[in-house]
Design a protein around this motif. Structure first.
Motif, PDB file in Angstrom:
ATOM      1  N   ARG A   3     -10.179  -5.723   9.387  1.00 20.38           N
ATOM      2  CA  ARG A   3     -11.033  -5.758   8.174  1.00 20.38           C
ATOM      3  C   ARG A   3     -10.119  -5.691   6.962  1.00 20.38           C
ATOM      4  O   ARG A   3      -8.927  -5.444   7.085  1.00 20.38           O
ATOM      5  CB  ARG A   3     -12.011  -4.603   8.217  1.00 20.38           C
ATOM      6  N   GLY A  13      -5.497   7.518   3.753  1.00 17.40           N
ATOM      7  CA  GLY A  13      -6.044   6.165   3.889  1.00 17.40           C
ATOM      8  C   GLY A  13      -5.351   5.170   2.963  1.00 17.40           C
ATOM      9  O   GLY A  13      -5.450   3.964   3.149  1.00 17.40           O
ATOM     10  N   TYR A  33      -5.689  -8.153   9.312  1.00 14.74           N
ATOM     11  CA  TYR A  33      -4.791  -7.416   8.415  1.00 14.74           C
ATOM     12  C   TYR A  33      -3.533  -7.132   9.198  1.00 14.74           C
ATOM     13  O   TYR A  33      -3.571  -6.404  10.196  1.00 14.74           O
ATOM     14  CB  TYR A  33      -5.507  -6.151   8.013  1.00 14.74           C
ATOM     15  N   ASP A  46       0.869  -1.178   0.000  1.00 14.86           N
ATOM     16  CA  ASP A  46       0.000   0.000   0.000  1.00 14.86           C
ATOM     17  C   ASP A  46       0.908   1.231   0.000  1.00 14.86           C
ATOM     18  O   ASP A  46       2.019   1.170   0.525  1.00 14.86           O
ATOM     19  CB  ASP A  46      -0.819  -0.095   1.295  1.00 14.86           C
ATOM     20  N   ASN A  64      -5.222  -4.414  11.517  1.00 16.88           N
ATOM     21  CA  ASN A  64      -6.574  -3.951  11.251  1.00 16.88           C
ATOM     22  C   ASN A  64      -7.483  -5.166  11.293  1.00 16.88           C
ATOM     23  O   ASN A  64      -7.028  -6.301  11.098  1.00 16.88           O
ATOM     24  CB  ASN A  64      -6.674  -3.250   9.894  1.00 16.88           C
ATOM     25  N   GLY A  92      -8.173  -4.288   3.896  1.00 20.31           N
ATOM     26  CA  GLY A  92      -7.543  -2.982   3.693  1.00 20.31           C
ATOM     27  C   GLY A  92      -8.035  -2.339   2.418  1.00 20.31           C
ATOM     28  O   GLY A  92      -8.465  -3.011   1.480  1.00 20.31           O
ATOM     29  N   ASP A  93      -7.951  -1.035   2.421  1.00 14.94           N
ATOM     30  CA  ASP A  93      -8.387  -0.251   1.279  1.00 14.94           C
ATOM     31  C   ASP A  93      -7.249   0.694   0.935  1.00 14.94           C
ATOM     32  O   ASP A  93      -6.874   1.488   1.789  1.00 14.94           O
ATOM     33  CB  ASP A  93      -9.648   0.525   1.701  1.00 14.94           C
ATOM     34  N   PRO A  94      -6.611   0.616  -0.219  1.00 12.23           N
ATOM     35  CA  PRO A  94      -7.045  -0.033  -1.455  1.00 12.23           C
ATOM     36  C   PRO A  94      -6.461  -1.415  -1.763  1.00 12.23           C
ATOM     37  O   PRO A  94      -6.679  -1.906  -2.867  1.00 12.23           O
ATOM     38  CB  PRO A  94      -6.546   0.954  -2.513  1.00 12.23           C
ATOM     39  N   GLU A  95      -5.763  -2.089  -0.840  1.00 13.71           N
ATOM     40  CA  GLU A  95      -5.151  -3.377  -1.208  1.00 13.71           C
ATOM     41  C   GLU A  95      -6.191  -4.400  -1.688  1.00 13.71           C
ATOM     42  O   GLU A  95      -5.889  -5.283  -2.501  1.00 13.71           O
ATOM     43  CB  GLU A  95      -4.400  -3.985  -0.015  1.00 13.71           C
ATOM     44  N   LYS A 147       0.976   4.908   1.406  1.00 13.73           N
ATOM     45  CA  LYS A 147       0.182   5.671   2.384  1.00 13.73           C
ATOM     46  C   LYS A 147       0.274   7.178   2.210  1.00 13.73           C
ATOM     47  O   LYS A 147      -0.657   7.898   2.546  1.00 13.73           O
ATOM     48  CB  LYS A 147       0.645   5.312   3.801  1.00 13.73           C
TER      49      LYS A 147
HETATM   50  N1  GLY Z   1      -4.614   0.450   3.258  1.00 11.14           N
HETATM   51  C1  GLY Z   1      -4.651   0.895   4.590  1.00 11.14           C
HETATM   52  C2  GLY Z   1      -5.847   0.548   5.324  1.00 11.14           C
HETATM   53  O1  GLY Z   1      -6.770  -0.045   4.823  1.00 11.14           O
HETATM   54  O2  GLY Z   1      -5.879   0.865   6.492  1.00 11.14           O
END
Ligand code: GLY
Ligand code: AMP
Length: 429
Positions: A290, A229, A272, A215, A288, A292-295, A217
């Motif tokens: 949940r 994010g 995560y 990712d 995390n 990840g966003d955007p992975e 950041k």
């Molecule tokens: N890619 C970072 C996040 O989802 O926290």
């Protein structure tokens, strides 16, 4: 899939972002899924799911919606409802939920709790101090020295962490937070490794790691500027050591899941692990609770297995009877388009042009994050607006596809990084 589950699942995805679009899209392509619903969703998700109104933080309302739609599986995308215990309320109605309990989601909801679990489980992470007063803050900054790493203890949408050489900036960030975790600086490349986790009192823990991803950041090219994010991601990591996944499974994921079960807060859902491959070995940067966003966007593009059995297996404690995930050959790259002002602020209502052109390119699809529909036009509605995903036989091909898609899209004040996966594609990581 266990015998007592329906052949075809009806799924409800909770959330509005790019991660939820990528998950809803993968479910919509899964032959084991009859129908995909999403709430509240966004105009991109509307192409792959039926949208409904709901406050994701209102667990009873989410459960009511799931009941009224006769949903077999609820997938909770974002961290805030998970930490607030929304999964517990839905599960209490007898509905299968992908996502941890509120207690288990504290792995993300409190950095201090995550540190405590890691310490108890012997999981390698940065040395850290939890500070609530200016005196404690000064002592911790003295102890670790620059670069200073100061983290808000609670949820902060990816913006609670300041890494700086400037002591005044570090002190100021700490002063703005009620409680902070100050820790030693970790050098080395970062890796996001996700695992689908299930727990059953008889079988114990089942942990299926996904393919590693990376990712980006910071907002600007070359990792300059403030944390966001996430501005882009890619998978797989051609430079990662061959035994990375096994090492993380043995040293990080399994001990954490087992420690959580021993504390009577079994972790089911997506764990995560944000990792740094430092000169002194692997360290956990953060957990995390949940996807990840955007992975998730490039990962879903390369997932070859159907998604629903994995999510349903985790939700029902039966993951061990599901085949581990398989991956397509090749690579996927996601480039985020953010709105003007991001990450300090964001801009709403700017009309987005070129979505159809981008979608019509080979090996490109567009994931919506912060978009809205106003008078039949798709407009910006948040900080991260879109993620353009490209796939291809090599990382360089996937990158070319993604950036071709990016070039087709226009909106006022659009920002994106031009170097997502560039160093990895050039063999320079
Ligand atoms: N890619 C970072 C996040 O989802 O926290
Ligand atoms: P987190 O929310 O904990 O993942 O932190 C966000 C980002 O800040 C991470 O992805 C890293 O880039 C950076 N970061 C966090 N902790 C550290 C650390 N101890 N050393 C260096 N960078 C860090």
């Amino acid at each position: 899939m266990p015998a007592d589950l329906p052949d075809l699942l009806t799924c409800l995805v909770i959330g509005t972002g790019g991660r939820e679009h990528a998950l809803a899209r993968a479910l919509s392509l899964d032959p084991g899924v009859r129908a995909v619903h999403c709430a509240p969703g966004n105009p991109g998700i509307a192409a792959v799911a039926t949208l409904h109104e709901v406050d994701p933080m209102d667990g009873e309302a989410v459960a009511d919606l799931a009941e009224s739609l006769l949903v077999d599986l609820v997938v909770i995308g974002p961290e805030a409802p998970l930490v607030a215990g929304v999964a517990d309320l839905v599960r209490a109605r007898g509905i299968a939920v992908f996502g941890p309990s509120g207690a288990a989601a504290q792995l993300e909801g409190s950095k201090a709790f995550a540190k405590e679990v890691m310490e108890a489980a012997g999981v390698p992470t940065a040395a850290a101090m939890v500070c609530s007063t200016p005196v404690e803050v000064q002592a911790a900054l003295d102890a670790y020295g620059p670069p200073y790493v100061v983290k808000d203890d609670g949820l902060a949408a990816g913006k609670g962490v300041v890494v700086t050489l400037d002591r005044d900036v570090a002190v100021e960030h700490a002063a703005q937070c009620e409680r902070v975790v100050i820790e030693e600086f970790l050098d080395g490349p970062e890796v996001s490794l996700f695992a689908i986790c299930s727990w059953d009192p008889e079988v114990g823990a089942t942990v299926y790691p996904l393919q590693p991803a990376q990712d980006f950041k910071r907002i600007h090219d070359g990792d300059e500027g403030p944390n966001t994010g996430g501005m882009g991601a890619y998978t797989p990591l051609p430079w990662a050591p061959a035994d990375l996944v096994d090492e993380v499974l043995c040293d990080v994921l399994r001990p954490t899941v087992e420690e959580m079960a021993a504390r009577d807060m079994p972790f089911t859902g997506l764990l995560y692990a944000g990792l740094a491959l430092t000169s002194r070995g692997l360290r956990v940067v953060e957990f995390n609770a949940r996807f990840g966003d955007p992975e998730t966007q490039p990962l879903m593009a390369l997932l070859d297995s159907p998604l629903s059995p994995l999510l349903m297996g985790a939700a029902t404690g039966t993951l061990a009877s599901v085949e581990p995930p398989r991956w397509k050959d090749g690579a996927a790259v996601a480039v985020v388009l953010a709105s003007a002002g991001y990450p300090e602020s964001s801009s709403k209502g700017d009309v987005i042009h070129g979505l159809v052109d981008a979608e019509s390119l080979p090996d490109v699809h567009v994931i919506h994050a912060g978009t809205a529909m106003v008078e039949r036009a798709v407009v910006t509605a948040g900080g991260r607006v879109l993620a353009v995903v490209g796939t291809g036989p090599s990382l360089a091909d996937a990158r070319d596809a993604a950036y071709e898609g990016v070039a087709a899209i226009e909106f006022e004040g659009a920002q994106h990084r031009t170097d997502i996966a560039a160093r990895a594609a050039a063999g320079e990581v």
